[in-house]
Design a protein around this motif. Structure first.
Motif: not given
Lengths: 324, 324, 324, 324
Positions: C156, C308, C319, D62, D64-65, D306-307, D317-319, D321
């Motif tokens: 990730s 993700l 994306n 990252s 993101a969760l 970006a989603p 959602p997205m990650n 970065i």
């Protein structure tokens, strides 16, 4: 004795004529402004008791399609076949996923599916005309949270009673009616007479076209959502006058397709479901039942076909069980 | 007359004793090496016919929980309540989403749910012990593609027959048994005698603890997956010797919890489901039925409880319909 | 200058030859017995910094397919397109579903989808050979609970670095390569030279066949799961020797289909993903990016394509953003 | 140096005052009647190029969760954590499910999730006030088929640019702000000054309260949907005047909860999302990034967020970065 097949439906039905028919068959208010059962009100305990008394031999026949990825759905109207996922399976057990449990091991699974993807009942909240469903309830009664009126759960202790099968395919001497072939009230009456069975108040009427079995044998194709044989608008008064409680067929949409008029999509739904309060059952697998009825000559039976009570759902699957 | 409540289960059951009990109740091979029906084989047509003959008044009572977001699931064992989504609803109609269709408007919906999240049957493929389910089938029979043996669809034309309710809560004079309170065979026999009903071959036995209604009133809590009243290991021989076809309760797991031995998780499942081939029904809502039975004094009825035929599923929901 | 198209792949690859190639490219243990990143280890901070320095104009180009019901999936391998459901929408607001909230109104939605149904990375846990995935991890590492090793969440904070596009379709002067047309290492080298770009350590290599755009224009057909142009086994050493970090194409499976040998399904996956630890990206929409590169003559860019982080997933959508 | 913590928000905001603030910050029509990007228009290529130039060391972080069953959702607003199912796994391979394939074996999986259950962007179509979303689009634009205007897919090639972190928790010298503690514009300015970073046109502003990490450590509780620290209405003009492109926090709803006025639910969403066209990011995990920024003293970076382009989705959602 051969029966002359009906011509492919060609009679001209205008929107106005359909609306007049619908008006004649309208039962809004007949059981009160709050009614959510419609013609299911005809199935009173006495009718159920008489239906149970039809059972002689104790044979049990299911009219449900298997619920799996080999079903009839093809994406039409956004409907897919059921998607089944395992949450725990034999491999997990083998790999030790449950070794924290002493001794016993389990499997578990989930399903995701359109509620009308296989054998099911349409609830009254499934169809609207001019902003109203059965009994006049408005569009606002069906939101993203489901139906507040006439959700299928309202019928969870109904749809059990006397079932009558009219096997039109056998009546016509064919394996299956063809798409576009219509069944009218006169033919239903002829078939019933020939089968030696009467159709009356509170009955759940099953009409077999043979199209489910024939389509399955061909790999389904556009069985779901495409052209089909089925009941014509000319059958509505047969159903209405006899006070039939519900009607089901072995097609995806009960009524003949293409529609009998270009001015209305699914006009028989308008007459029966929206106005007469007659619930419609679709994709009933009637082949085993029909064979059994042909063999013993008895086309009436106890039918237990209560839907799964999904709260607020506009249709629901069930496993219709005929007991003879 | 007050009945002395059972003590909370405390008797010592060792793994070895449970295995011996399971061995005594084992029916593997009794109906052939290919059998997938187990004790459901006891429900023959004659039994169904006798069950239908029990119907007197025609009252129809559903024993299903509503399927919606207010159900008992709390995430235990990864199980959620059903998730219902609308694909088309009244707002869409109002906004013109279907204006390409002449006249009629429809709504449509989908469901996603664990198959055992509400009223359901455990299929034989749901439970393994020492690498085997009922009739000796192995772990490899249940993969991500579902169960190739003893999937719930095998029983789609069964589980319809004579239902007998044993209302233990009323028998004890309580609203609900408490978690940990066990019901043994002697109590089942006492209750049956007092209710004036016999339990025999091919019956579908419904045992009411009152715990479903009491838990619902309290907001469910850990009803699903937590401690519960239920059948004890000492009830197994009652079920086995009488050749009962299936057993269902108003609890999440049929048997008393905590388990009667720390050496085995859900030991009664091992005896009844895996060895005796007795299908187990869980989360049956028996309150309405119990009230009806108390009123007319008749605890036997026709029960139509065939599961939805999800191919390869290890359990399935249904709407159990009692007809009296 | 016209480039002679490659013949449809016909060279004989035996299982043994593929295994020898895989052995030569094997990196198991190169970054330790616990490694879960494989060739992504080549993307060190210095490589990322160099990649960011490639940005000149600040143009941002997405290489993701839209995620909706019009995607390429057709049921092959059980994969569907994403299913999107609204939980609250404009109609609900209009009907007053949120009138308990002061002032503000909201909409909400959910998705259900196969994780590899559109633009995605294959995680190492996606492919096994002879019981092992990358770095030798065994089958038991991927159960119904997901992958305990090499789940996509391990990557990730990676898959961001220098992207290089090799536009083979333009190189050959065609709109799209045809199914079965293979791309070997020599052609990759020729194309790179002609485009004036070098491929090296830690690069994320994007190879464009034109097949995504051509298939979309035709209505997808069997784009997902069918025959396709793609990389040949003869491209593996190009990727391996240059220490490329990851490879993505605009096809569903990176490698040419039909497979180059009947003895092995997806043999290049075996060489690159399982042995060389090279993650594979599939269904990248490279058309906009290719047009941009053709226009400014620059085929290198910063690529941010972190997946993700679905814990335990064997693949994941993202994306992919190219910044030039 | 200790910073005096803000008092729990207590200032009186009336609906009228919020509406006046919203009016002052309204950008409807600023980029045309058809605009669907709002303040994202501030992120022009030059801004992206400047953002890329911030990269020095190449560290990738990252925000993101992880997407799994251990996430923050608790059923509030009907939101669950992601549900991950395997379609093929190691056990299936072991049991021979793929033995029809020569050599290679694969695993596969699916996901079902609310689109806003973890780290995500709210699209403009997520929030309405008085029947309108950003730029004045009406309720009818969001039906069961999704958003026809301002779906999240519109932003699929945006939300990549300069990220600035304002670490309010460190600024106040606490691990986490408490529920109800508000952050106003003055504090954002103070924090920025103290961190030595400016906030300006086209920036993606990340505000850290520490509440995500603290809640996770406590087992989440009502982190999702409950009271929370966050931005106050007094921060809106800071965001508006500096022409910030988007704002994200490590809380579930960006703004302080309980709401600052009983007369409006989520009033800051009304000002920023609906009127100013500023997209809001929620549940960003900013702890690793904050540690990194504290270490090198640099609170600006390239942010690629970006989603996923779900067509018609009202959030995604997205990650995210960060590259430093």
């Amino acid at each position: 004795m051969a029966v002359t097949p009906q011509a492919v439906s060609s009679e001209a039905w205008s929107r106005r004529r359909v609306e007049e028919l619908a008006e004649r068959c309208r039962r809004w208010g007949q059981w009160g402004a709050d009614d959510q059962l419609g013609a299911l009100n005809f199935i009173d305990p006495a009718a159920v008791a008489r239906a149970a008394a039809l059972v002689q031999d104790g044979r049990v026949i299911s009219c449900a399609l298997p619920l799996d990825g080999n079903g009839p759905q093809n994406g039409s109207y956004g409907r897919t076949n059921p998607i089944h996922h395992m949450v725990q399976d034999g491999g997990d057990i083998l790999f030790g996923a449950q070794d924290h449990l002493p001794g016993l091991r389990y499997t578990d699974d989930t399903i995701a599916m359109p509620l009308q993807c296989a054998t099911h009942w349409d609830a009254f909240s499934h169809i609207f005309y001019d902003g109203h469903m059965y009994n006049g309830y408005g569009l606002h009664e069906v939101s993203s949270s489901g139906a507040r009126r006439c959700g299928v759960e309202q019928t969870s202790a109904s749809l059990t009673g006397r079932g009558v099968l009219l096997d039109i395919a056998r009546h016509r001497g064919v394996d299956s009616l063809a798409p576009g072939e219509a069944i009218d009230g006169a033919e239903l009456a002829d078939c019933a007479q020939r089968q030696g069975v009467a159709v009356g108040r509170g009955d759940i009427l099953l009409v077999r076209t043979g199209f489910l079995g024939a389509s399955r044998a061909r790999g389904w194709g556009d069985y779901a959502g495409g052209d089909a044989p089925g009941l014509s608008l000319d059958s509505a008064e047969f159903v209405f006058e006899r006070e039939v409680a519900a009607v089901a067929t072995d097609t995806w949409g009960v009524e003949v397709r293409p529609n009998q008029t270009a001015e209305l999509f699914q006009p028989l739904h308008l007459v029966l479901l929206v106005n007469a309060g007659v619930m419609l059952g679709e994709m009933f697998d009637l082949d085993r039942l029909a064979d059994d009825c042909a063999q013993d000559g008895r086309y009436e039976f106890l039918l237990a076909a209560a839907p799964l009570p999904f709260t607020g759902a506009v249709g629901a699957p069930m496993n219709p069980i005929a007991v003879k």
